[in-house]
Design an enzyme around this catalytic site. Structure first.
Site, PDB file in Angstrom:
ATOM      1  N   ASN A 109      11.233  -3.661  14.793  1.00  0.00           N
ATOM      2  CA  ASN A 109      10.503  -2.505  15.307  1.00  0.00           C
ATOM      3  C   ASN A 109       9.568  -2.859  16.453  1.00  0.00           C
ATOM      4  O   ASN A 109       8.837  -2.001  16.945  1.00  0.00           O
ATOM      5  CB  ASN A 109       9.663  -1.860  14.202  1.00  0.00           C
ATOM      6  CG  ASN A 109      10.491  -1.418  13.025  1.00  0.00           C
ATOM      7  OD1 ASN A 109      10.186  -1.780  11.896  1.00  0.00           O
ATOM      8  ND2 ASN A 109      11.534  -0.654  13.268  1.00  0.00           N
TER       9      ASN A 109
ATOM     10  N   ARG B 203      11.987   9.282  12.562  1.00  0.00           N
ATOM     11  CA  ARG B 203      11.054   8.447  13.320  1.00  0.00           C
ATOM     12  C   ARG B 203      11.489   8.225  14.768  1.00  0.00           C
ATOM     13  O   ARG B 203      10.658   7.913  15.619  1.00  0.00           O
ATOM     14  CB  ARG B 203      10.900   7.096  12.628  1.00  0.00           C
ATOM     15  CG  ARG B 203      10.404   7.184  11.198  1.00  0.00           C
ATOM     16  CD  ARG B 203      10.075   5.807  10.680  1.00  0.00           C
ATOM     17  NE  ARG B 203       9.775   5.811   9.261  1.00  0.00           N
ATOM     18  CZ  ARG B 203       9.385   4.741   8.586  1.00  0.00           C
ATOM     19  NH1 ARG B 203       9.243   3.591   9.214  1.00  0.00           N
ATOM     20  NH2 ARG B 203       9.146   4.812   7.294  1.00  0.00           N
TER      21      ARG B 203
ATOM     22  N   GLU C  24      10.963   3.611  17.517  1.00  0.00           N
ATOM     23  CA  GLU C  24      10.786   2.555  16.522  1.00  0.00           C
ATOM     24  C   GLU C  24      11.562   1.299  16.879  1.00  0.00           C
ATOM     25  O   GLU C  24      11.846   0.456  16.028  1.00  0.00           O
ATOM     26  CB  GLU C  24      11.191   3.081  15.140  1.00  0.00           C
ATOM     27  CG  GLU C  24      10.435   4.321  14.717  1.00  0.00           C
ATOM     28  CD  GLU C  24       9.300   4.069  13.726  1.00  0.00           C
ATOM     29  OE1 GLU C  24       9.415   3.126  12.938  1.00  0.00           O
ATOM     30  OE2 GLU C  24       8.305   4.822  13.743  1.00  0.00           O
TER      31      GLU C  24
ATOM     32  N   HIS D 292      15.427   3.960   9.103  1.00  0.00           N
ATOM     33  CA  HIS D 292      15.897   3.414  10.380  1.00  0.00           C
ATOM     34  C   HIS D 292      17.415   3.269  10.329  1.00  0.00           C
ATOM     35  O   HIS D 292      17.993   3.061   9.251  1.00  0.00           O
ATOM     36  CB  HIS D 292      15.297   2.036  10.671  1.00  0.00           C
ATOM     37  CG  HIS D 292      13.834   2.060  10.976  1.00  0.00           C
ATOM     38  ND1 HIS D 292      12.947   1.136  10.462  1.00  0.00           N
ATOM     39  CD2 HIS D 292      13.092   2.891  11.752  1.00  0.00           C
ATOM     40  CE1 HIS D 292      11.734   1.392  10.902  1.00  0.00           C
ATOM     41  NE2 HIS D 292      11.795   2.459  11.684  1.00  0.00           N
TER      42      HIS D 292
ATOM     43  N   ASP E 129      19.082   0.748  11.137  1.00  0.00           N
ATOM     44  CA  ASP E 129      19.509  -0.577  10.677  1.00  0.00           C
ATOM     45  C   ASP E 129      19.488  -0.705   9.161  1.00  0.00           C
ATOM     46  O   ASP E 129      19.790  -1.765   8.614  1.00  0.00           O
ATOM     47  CB  ASP E 129      18.697  -1.691  11.350  1.00  0.00           C
ATOM     48  CG  ASP E 129      17.234  -1.731  10.932  1.00  0.00           C
ATOM     49  OD1 ASP E 129      16.814  -0.876  10.122  1.00  0.00           O
ATOM     50  OD2 ASP E 129      16.508  -2.617  11.418  1.00  0.00           O
TER      51      ASP E 129
ATOM     52  N   ALA F 161       0.814  -1.218   0.000  1.00  0.00           N
ATOM     53  CA  ALA F 161       0.000   0.000   0.000  1.00  0.00           C
ATOM     54  C   ALA F 161       0.846   1.264   0.000  1.00  0.00           C
ATOM     55  O   ALA F 161       0.308   2.365  -0.100  1.00  0.00           O
ATOM     56  CB  ALA F 161      -0.928   0.001   1.219  1.00  0.00           C
ATOM     57  N   GLY F 162       2.178   1.134   0.134  1.00  0.00           N
ATOM     58  CA  GLY F 162       3.047   2.304   0.102  1.00  0.00           C
ATOM     59  C   GLY F 162       2.802   3.259   1.243  1.00  0.00           C
ATOM     60  O   GLY F 162       2.813   4.485   1.059  1.00  0.00           O
ATOM     61  N   LEU F 163       2.593   2.727   2.441  1.00  0.00           N
ATOM     62  CA  LEU F 163       2.183   3.548   3.579  1.00  0.00           C
ATOM     63  C   LEU F 163       3.321   4.272   4.276  1.00  0.00           C
ATOM     64  O   LEU F 163       3.087   5.265   4.974  1.00  0.00           O
ATOM     65  CB  LEU F 163       1.455   2.664   4.610  1.00  0.00           C
ATOM     66  CG  LEU F 163       0.171   1.992   4.127  1.00  0.00           C
ATOM     67  CD1 LEU F 163      -0.313   0.990   5.166  1.00  0.00           C
ATOM     68  CD2 LEU F 163      -0.907   3.025   3.852  1.00  0.00           C
TER      69      LEU F 163
ATOM     70  N   ALA G  66      11.482   1.544  -1.020  1.00  0.00           N
ATOM     71  CA  ALA G  66      10.923   0.328  -1.604  1.00  0.00           C
ATOM     72  C   ALA G  66       9.408   0.304  -1.480  1.00  0.00           C
ATOM     73  O   ALA G  66       8.696  -0.067  -2.417  1.00  0.00           O
ATOM     74  CB  ALA G  66      11.537  -0.896  -0.931  1.00  0.00           C
TER      75      ALA G  66
ATOM     76  N   CYS H 244      15.390  -6.598   9.483  1.00  0.00           N
ATOM     77  CA  CYS H 244      14.080  -6.044   9.835  1.00  0.00           C
ATOM     78  C   CYS H 244      13.157  -7.114  10.400  1.00  0.00           C
ATOM     79  O   CYS H 244      12.278  -6.832  11.211  1.00  0.00           O
ATOM     80  CB  CYS H 244      13.414  -5.427   8.609  1.00  0.00           C
ATOM     81  SG  CYS H 244      14.048  -3.806   8.140  1.00  0.00           S
TER      82      CYS H 244
END
Length: 452
Positions: free
Chosen positions: A118, A220, A182, A256, A258, A27-29, A35, A376
């Protein structure tokens, strides 16, 4: 047993990977996640995504590493949609939100809990005043679709790590931008051995009005969040360091830490553009790390651009300690497909001055297309023998559990999902049936809202 055997370290670093949920979609949120933005609205394959993540877990367990699994969350999350004013039966809620606010349907259907880096910040007993492992679920306040995760994350962690003798569970920090947290994606522990007192490095994107901040994408992680967690976990201030991530790197897609740095034991691998003051971090580690000389691997801009690092997720690799004292790099297939990245990895592996002597890549394309690599997908938890015994035994991956989970995935997961499918009541029913069965497989009890 001779004296040398008595001194052998006994604590281990376990990895707990998140199972990809049945509503895995694009959904590209996530603003700033290149990415996720690039692949927005493309069809996804939840079945393949879950099997890819499980294959990594199974492979690491077969190598002899302690590998656990964390459950996905209930999605679409009807209780939140009802809090936002959508009334009626569940099917009616889905129909109305799709018609009136499709962006909310996408947010309430995200499978982003798969990225358990996270999920929380974890401090081992060797670092805490009371000798217990401390967990603070991340509040994930920056994005709506992630901000609904902490309650169930806290429940899951408290169920898996249940013993009050060995584990402490804190509430998430207040969900405000000033306390944006996060989790372990912005936290690294360095140590000589897992048993010994370690160094806890908290990396933030923003601290206050006087400090530099990114201009395009949100920072974040806030410094105040790391400071609060260090207090909650009763960490020795002399072994805690707060460092700022480079704002330009955040604007380039490093949402992030990482994504641009990874630490393991006495090794810190990072890009030249990772930190505002990388030299200060290295000097602190040199002063404070006891029992072993630290190893720093800094990848220069001239060798690898930030863009290539973000696209390949090189720094989102896992680093694992092998029995002979060397280390193995676990990376995504995308690292092999970028000749500059693969050349950088080969130079690391071929360099006798660092402990990384091996590399292994995994196909995690479904996760990678949404902005998450090998690191992740996992939450690291250092455990001594008694703490390891106190973990819910049903969540440890072995061949029998992996085979059972493969069958479970094939029973419930679709092999194609587009955003319009998120309003399908049959998807909600199948997802709930899947999660209800999963709680029985993993011994998690009534974890989800629909079970209560």
């Amino acid at each position: 047993m001779d004296s040398s055997d008595e001194k052998k370290p006994v604590s281990i670093e376990a990895n707990f990977d998140g199972l990809v949920g049945p509503t895995h979609n694009y959904a590209g949120l996530a603003q700033g996640n290149k990415a996720a933005e690039k692949n927005a609205e493309q069809p996804s394959n939840p079945h393949a995504a879950a099997l890819q993540g499980l294959a990594k877990m199974r492979a690491l367990a077969a190598m002899g590493f302690a590998q656990g699994v964390l459950p996905p969350q209930e999605r679409p999350h009807i209780p939140t949609l009802k809090l936002l004013g959508f009334e009626g039966r569940d099917a009616e809620v889905l129909m109305r939100v799709r018609r009136d606010a499709p962006e909310l349907l996408a947010a309430m259907s995200s499978a982003s809990s798969m990225w358990t880096a996270n999920a929380a910040t974890v401090s081992p007993g060797a670092d805490t005043r009371d000798g217990r492992v401390h967990f603070t679920p991340a509040n994930l306040a920056t994005h709506l679709h992630r901000s609904i995760e902490p309650v169930v994350t806290g429940r899951a962690l408290a169920t898996i790590f249940r013993s009050e003798k060995h584990f402490v569970h804190h509430a998430p920090l207040p969900a405000t931008p000033q306390m944006g947290d996060e989790g372990a994606a912005n936290h690294t522990r360095l140590c000589a051995e897992h048993d010994g007192h370690g160094l806890e490095l908290f990396v933030y994107g923003e601290a206050g009005e006087k400090d530099p901040k990114p201009a395009v994408h949100p920072a974040r992680q806030n410094r105040a969040a790391g400071e609060a967690i260090a207090r909650l976990h009763h960490l020795d201030p002399d072994y805690v360091h707060h460092a700022q991530q480079k704002p330009d790197a955040i604007d380039a897609g490093v949402f992030h830490n990482d994504v641009i740095a990874v630490g393991h034991r006495h090794l810190l691998l990072h890009h030249e553009q990772a930190f505002v003051d990388g030299k200060a971090i290295r000097n602190w580690v040199k002063r404070r790390l006891k029992g072993r000389d630290p190893v720093f691997i800094e990848i220069k801009d001239r060798e690898l651009s930030v863009e290539d690092a973000v696209n390949s997720y090189l720094f989102n690799s896992q680093i694992l300690s092998l029995p002979d004292g060397t280390m193995r790099l676990i990376c995504a297939h995308e690292c092999q497909e970028n000749h500059k990245v693969w050349a950088a990895i080969r130079r690391i592996v071929d360099d006798p001055l660092n402990p990384i002597t091996d590399v292994q890549s995994f196909d995690l394309r479904q996760s990678m297309r949404n902005g998450g690599g090998p690191a992740c997908l996992r939450l690291r938890v250092v455990l001594d023998p008694a703490q390891r015994t106190a973990v819910n035994p049903k969540v440890w991956i072995d061949d029998a559990l992996a085979i059972r989970l493969e069958a479970w995935i094939s029973k419930y997961y679709r092999d194609r999902l587009v955003l319009a499918d998120l309003a399908d009541p049959q998807l909600l029913d199948a997802s709930r049936s899947a999660l209800d069965e999963l709680t029985q497989i993993l011994g998690l009890g009534s974890l989800y809202d629909f079970q209560r």
